[in-house]
Design a protein around this motif. Structure first.
Motif, PDB file in Angstrom:
ATOM      1  N   SER A  38       0.840  -1.183   0.000  1.00  0.00           N
ATOM      2  CA  SER A  38       0.000   0.000   0.000  1.00  0.00           C
ATOM      3  C   SER A  38       0.883   1.244   0.000  1.00  0.00           C
ATOM      4  CB  SER A  38      -0.904  -0.003   1.239  1.00  0.00           C
ATOM      5  OG  SER A  38      -1.505   1.258   1.384  1.00  0.00           O
ATOM      6  N   PHE A  39       0.806   2.004  -1.067  1.00  0.00           N
ATOM      7  CA  PHE A  39       1.628   3.206  -1.164  1.00  0.00           C
ATOM      8  C   PHE A  39       1.187   4.249  -0.129  1.00  0.00           C
ATOM      9  CE2 PHE A  39       2.857   7.341  -2.853  1.00  0.00           C
ATOM     10  CZ  PHE A  39       4.203   7.131  -3.033  1.00  0.00           C
ATOM     11  N   ASP A  40      -0.110   4.297   0.157  1.00  0.00           N
ATOM     12  CA  ASP A  40      -0.608   5.263   1.145  1.00  0.00           C
ATOM     13  C   ASP A  40      -0.004   5.002   2.526  1.00  0.00           C
ATOM     14  OD1 ASP A  40      -2.163   6.506  -0.757  1.00  0.00           O
ATOM     15  OD2 ASP A  40      -3.915   5.243  -0.346  1.00  0.00           O
ATOM     16  N   THR A  44       2.476   7.519   4.631  1.00  0.00           N
ATOM     17  CA  THR A  44       2.213   7.890   6.024  1.00  0.00           C
ATOM     18  C   THR A  44       3.426   7.596   6.898  1.00  0.00           C
ATOM     19  OG1 THR A  44      -0.108   7.372   5.669  1.00  0.00           O
ATOM     20  CG2 THR A  44       0.619   7.592   7.947  1.00  0.00           C
ATOM     21  N   ASP A  45       4.027   6.411   6.692  1.00  0.00           N
ATOM     22  CA  ASP A  45       5.234   6.061   7.453  1.00  0.00           C
ATOM     23  C   ASP A  45       6.370   7.036   7.162  1.00  0.00           C
ATOM     24  OD1 ASP A  45       3.895   3.937   8.505  1.00  0.00           O
ATOM     25  OD2 ASP A  45       4.872   2.416   7.252  1.00  0.00           O
ATOM     26  N   LEU A  46       6.508   7.422   5.915  1.00  0.00           N
ATOM     27  CA  LEU A  46       7.580   8.337   5.517  1.00  0.00           C
ATOM     28  C   LEU A  46       7.397   9.710   6.153  1.00  0.00           C
ATOM     29  CD1 LEU A  46      10.086   8.195   3.720  1.00  0.00           C
ATOM     30  CD2 LEU A  46       8.712   9.076   1.852  1.00  0.00           C
ATOM     31  N   VAL A  80      11.554   1.616   7.374  1.00  0.00           N
ATOM     32  CA  VAL A  80      11.066   2.396   6.225  1.00  0.00           C
ATOM     33  C   VAL A  80      12.105   2.387   5.102  1.00  0.00           C
ATOM     34  CG1 VAL A  80      10.422   4.711   5.451  1.00  0.00           C
ATOM     35  CG2 VAL A  80       9.521   3.826   7.593  1.00  0.00           C
ATOM     36  N   ALA A  81      13.383   2.531   5.451  1.00  0.00           N
ATOM     37  CA  ALA A  81      14.436   2.544   4.439  1.00  0.00           C
ATOM     38  C   ALA A  81      14.544   1.202   3.728  1.00  0.00           C
ATOM     39  CB  ALA A  81      15.772   2.912   5.080  1.00  0.00           C
ATOM     40  N   ASN A  82      14.264   0.111   4.416  1.00  0.00           N
ATOM     41  CA  ASN A  82      14.342  -1.212   3.787  1.00  0.00           C
ATOM     42  C   ASN A  82      13.231  -1.444   2.772  1.00  0.00           C
ATOM     43  OD1 ASN A  82      16.653  -2.015   5.112  1.00  0.00           O
ATOM     44  ND2 ASN A  82      15.536  -2.912   6.829  1.00  0.00           N
ATOM     45  N   LYS A  83      12.181  -0.637   2.827  1.00  0.00           N
ATOM     46  CA  LYS A  83      11.081  -0.770   1.871  1.00  0.00           C
ATOM     47  C   LYS A  83      11.352  -0.034   0.569  1.00  0.00           C
ATOM     48  CE  LYS A  83       7.657  -1.202   5.505  1.00  0.00           C
ATOM     49  NZ  LYS A  83       6.523  -0.540   6.162  1.00  0.00           N
ATOM     50  N   ILE A  84      12.434   0.743   0.524  1.00  0.00           N
ATOM     51  CA  ILE A  84      12.742   1.537  -0.669  1.00  0.00           C
ATOM     52  C   ILE A  84      13.863   0.866  -1.443  1.00  0.00           C
ATOM     53  CG2 ILE A  84      13.562   3.756  -1.530  1.00  0.00           C
ATOM     54  CD1 ILE A  84      12.469   5.036   0.975  1.00  0.00           C
ATOM     55  N   HIS A  85      13.629   0.672  -2.728  1.00  0.00           N
ATOM     56  CA  HIS A  85      14.673   0.212  -3.637  1.00  0.00           C
ATOM     57  C   HIS A  85      14.803   1.278  -4.708  1.00  0.00           C
ATOM     58  CE1 HIS A  85      14.787  -3.756  -1.844  1.00  0.00           C
ATOM     59  NE2 HIS A  85      13.464  -3.704  -1.807  1.00  0.00           N
ATOM     60  N   THR A  86      15.982   1.428  -5.259  1.00  0.00           N
ATOM     61  CA  THR A  86      16.162   2.460  -6.273  1.00  0.00           C
ATOM     62  C   THR A  86      16.360   1.841  -7.638  1.00  0.00           C
ATOM     63  OG1 THR A  86      18.527   2.516  -5.836  1.00  0.00           O
ATOM     64  CG2 THR A  86      17.168   4.134  -4.694  1.00  0.00           C
ATOM     65  N   SER A  87      15.941   2.548  -8.624  1.00  0.00           N
ATOM     66  CA  SER A  87      16.105   2.131 -10.003  1.00  0.00           C
ATOM     67  C   SER A  87      17.057   3.119 -10.659  1.00  0.00           C
ATOM     68  CB  SER A  87      14.749   2.145 -10.703  1.00  0.00           C
ATOM     69  OG  SER A  87      14.922   1.940 -12.071  1.00  0.00           O
ATOM     70  N   ARG A  88      18.156   2.625 -11.190  1.00  0.00           N
ATOM     71  CA  ARG A  88      19.175   3.501 -11.756  1.00  0.00           C
ATOM     72  C   ARG A  88      19.194   3.370 -13.276  1.00  0.00           C
ATOM     73  NH1 ARG A  88      20.768   0.601  -7.598  1.00  0.00           N
ATOM     74  NH2 ARG A  88      21.761  -0.915  -8.926  1.00  0.00           N
ATOM     75  N   GLY A  89      18.056   3.544 -13.895  1.00  0.00           N
ATOM     76  CA  GLY A  89      17.941   3.311 -15.325  1.00  0.00           C
ATOM     77  C   GLY A  89      18.723   4.273 -16.186  1.00  0.00           C
ATOM     78  N   LEU A  90      18.959   5.479 -15.737  1.00  0.00           N
ATOM     79  CA  LEU A  90      19.650   6.461 -16.566  1.00  0.00           C
ATOM     80  C   LEU A  90      21.124   6.605 -16.219  1.00  0.00           C
ATOM     81  CD1 LEU A  90      16.964   9.287 -16.634  1.00  0.00           C
ATOM     82  CD2 LEU A  90      17.418   7.565 -18.357  1.00  0.00           C
ATOM     83  N   VAL A  91      21.597   5.862 -15.241  1.00  0.00           N
ATOM     84  CA  VAL A  91      22.992   5.976 -14.838  1.00  0.00           C
ATOM     85  C   VAL A  91      23.837   5.092 -15.739  1.00  0.00           C
ATOM     86  CG1 VAL A  91      24.631   5.684 -12.954  1.00  0.00           C
ATOM     87  CG2 VAL A  91      22.316   6.456 -12.479  1.00  0.00           C
TER      88      VAL A  91
END
Length: 134
Positions: A38-40, A44-46, A80-91
């Motif tokens: 759930s993005f919502d 809220t957590d963020l 909260v940080a463990n729920k975020i992954h980054t996408s480096r498509g333009l790097v």
């Protein structure tokens, strides 16, 4: 044609420009991917993060100390940080970009058929400062 050959003769100028381009692409190319269902709830957590706990974790990380949470707020920030992954498509040179290029190549091959003629253009001088490997 050129008034000054300063940049042409400087050996580190191209590496500096390449580094600046990389930094710019990292800033504009990184997109967060959230693993939360759930993005919502994630938003809220963020919003409820305690920034002093986050800054303390970052400070300990920068000096090389252990970043184990010392209280509940730091533990929540790590969750909260463990729920975020980054996408480096333009790097340039990132695994995500290489995978994206492979998908493009395979889709072009299926759409247009296999290539019948290849042309490879390379620098003949391996010691040329323009030749960068990454």
């Amino acid at each position: 044609l050129y008034g000054s050959r300063t940049f042409q003769e400087d050996e580190t100028f191209l590496y500096l420009v390449f580094s600046l381009v990389q930094i710019q692409k990292v800033c504009y190319g990184v997109r967060p991917i959230v693993t939360e269902e759930s993005f919502d709830k994630f938003a809220t957590d963020l919003e409820s993060l305690d920034m002093t706990a986050v800054n303390e974790l970052i400070r300990r990380f920068e000096i090389g100390a252990e970043t184990h949470p010392k209280n509940e707020k730091e533990e929540f920030a790590i969750q909260v940080a463990n729920k975020i992954h980054t996408s480096r498509g333009l790097v340039i040179g990132s695994n995500h970009e290489k995978n994206r290029q492979k998908v493009e190549l395979f889709s072009a091959t299926q759409w247009l058929g296999t290539p019948t003629w290849f042309l490879t253009i390379t620098f003949s001088d391996l010691n040329n400062p323009i030749t960068l490997s990454y």
